[in-house]
Design a protein around this motif. Structure first.
Motif, short mmCIF file in Angstrom:
data_model
loop_
_atom_site.label_atom_id
_atom_site.label_comp_id
_atom_site.label_asym_id
_atom_site.label_seq_id
_atom_site.Cartn_x
_atom_site.Cartn_y
_atom_site.Cartn_z
N ARG A 183 0.84 -1.21 0.00
CA ARG A 183 0.00 0.00 0.00
C ARG A 183 0.87 1.25 0.00
N MET A 184 2.04 1.16 0.65
CA MET A 184 2.90 2.35 0.72
C MET A 184 3.69 2.56 -0.57
N GLY A 233 -9.52 -5.35 -1.67
CA GLY A 233 -9.25 -4.52 -2.84
C GLY A 233 -8.41 -3.30 -2.52
N ARG A 234 -7.34 -3.51 -1.75
CA ARG A 234 -6.49 -2.38 -1.39
C ARG A 234 -5.35 -2.18 -2.37
N ILE A 235 -4.86 -3.25 -2.96
CA ILE A 235 -3.66 -3.11 -3.80
C ILE A 235 -3.79 -3.82 -5.16
N ALA A 236 -4.97 -4.30 -5.48
CA ALA A 236 -5.13 -5.09 -6.72
C ALA A 236 -4.62 -4.33 -7.94
N GLU A 255 -7.22 -10.69 -8.88
CA GLU A 255 -8.61 -10.93 -8.45
C GLU A 255 -8.70 -10.59 -6.97
N LEU A 256 -9.55 -9.65 -6.64
CA LEU A 256 -9.68 -9.28 -5.23
C LEU A 256 -10.91 -9.96 -4.64
N GLY A 257 -10.99 -9.95 -3.32
CA GLY A 257 -12.06 -10.66 -2.62
C GLY A 257 -11.49 -11.90 -1.93
N THR A 258 -12.32 -12.70 -1.41
CA THR A 258 -13.76 -12.75 -1.54
C THR A 258 -14.42 -11.66 -0.69
N LEU A 259 -15.36 -10.95 -1.34
CA LEU A 259 -16.14 -9.93 -0.65
C LEU A 259 -17.56 -10.44 -0.43
N ALA A 310 -16.31 -1.21 -2.56
CA ALA A 310 -16.73 -0.53 -3.80
C ALA A 310 -16.25 0.93 -3.79
N ASP A 311 -16.39 1.60 -2.65
CA ASP A 311 -15.92 3.00 -2.56
C ASP A 311 -14.41 3.07 -2.83
#
Ligand SMILES: Cc1cc2nc3c(=O)[nH]c(=O)nc-3n(C[C@H](O)[C@H](O)[C@H](O)COP(=O)(O)O)c2cc1C
Length: 264
Positions: free
Chosen positions: A27-28, A64-67, A79-83, A120-121
């Motif tokens: 993330r950084m 979904g922070r770094i996808a 692929e992000l999730g599972t949400l 989503a946001d």
């Protein structure tokens, strides 16, 4: 820094802590440009042009922070999730085990995630128009109590409605061994009901829908699933999630419940 240098540091930490630390480090980091695609590796699936066929599977970047950064490391998609519709904490810790001698990992996270609305946001802030930028798949599931509450299918419909505008493809995940009743959706009549509802919930022009299945299936199950996918025009299958089988493992953690992923 190479993996050979980082590995002893990460392996000195609890496995889940190491997972979160690696996410925090990513993330950084700035978002790097995608590597130049090699036309030999370009892969078309369900109308999506993947720059190469090697992707980051669901479960690493659940929220979904770094996808969107993974293409800078050479991945052809992430692929992000599972949400799940609602945020949920997942199973009690410890729930991720390294089986070092077996070069394997067992997890029973249980879909810990911050919920589809928050994701989503977040994704909307970095997402380029669908078809441009890195290929991002979104993997959707049901909340832990959904099956018992008779809400299993409704949770997937909610996932399609909420996440479709942000996804290059959607993965309907019915394969996790860690959510009660989830894999029962692989049975033919349940699958027909689920796929009918999910495909109807996708708006015209919406993303392709992929179905992710478990590896622990009998040949008759495989035939049923294939027939249901053809009948409902599912765009692709993801084969497969982690296994509940325990083929000849030596580690002390071999008896832990959950899904196992061993290096082949
Ligand atoms: C720690 C861990 C967490 C995972 N979490 C998810 C998840 O949330 N949703 C999902 O569909 N698959 C999840 N998976 C399964 C992976 O996405 C993938 O299907 C599995 O590891 C097999 O792929 P592979 O053979 O490339 O490792 C998880 C796997 C691991 C090891």
């Amino acid at each position: 820094m190479s993996y050979r240098l980082i590995r002893p540091l990460l392996f000195a930490l609890d496995a889940e802590r190491a997972h979160h630390l690696s996410l925090a480090a990513l993330r950084m980091m700035p978002t790097a440009a995608a590597l130049a695609p090699d036309p030999m590796l370009t892969t078309m699936v369900a109308g999506i042009r993947f720059p190469n066929p090697v992707g980051l599977a669901a479960g690493y970047d659940k929220d979904g922070r770094i996808a969107h950064k993974m293409h800078g490391f050479g991945f052809g998609f992430a692929e992000l999730g599972t949400l799940t519709p609602l945020a949920q904490p997942g199973n009690p810790q410890p729930r991720l085990f390294r089986l070092v001698e077996d070069k394997a990992v067992i997890n029973r996270f249980g879909f810990n995630n911050g919920g589809q609305g928050a994701a989503a946001d977040r994704i909307a802030r970095y997402r380029r128009p669908v078809g441009e930028g890195p290929v991002i798949g979104i993997n959707i599931g049901a909340n832990k109590d959904a099956a018992a509450a008779g809400r299993g299918i409704a949770d997937y419909v909610m996932g399609v409605t909420c996440m479709a505008p942000l996804a290059d493809y959607l993965t309907v995940n019915i394969s996790s061994p860690n959510t009660p009743g989830l894999r029962a959706l692989q049975d033919r009549s349940a699958l027909d009901a689920l796929l009918g509802a999910v495909m109807a919930a996708r708006a015209p022009g919406g993303p392709p829908i992929f179905l992710k299945v478990a590896p622990d299936l009998e040949p008759a199950d495989v035939e049923d699933i294939a027939a249901a996918c053809i009948d409902h025009r599912v765009d692709a299958l993801i084969v497969s999630n982690t296994t509940i089988s325990r083929p000849a493992l030596r580690s002390v953690h071999a008896g832990e419940a959950g899904g196992c992923r061993a290096r082949r």
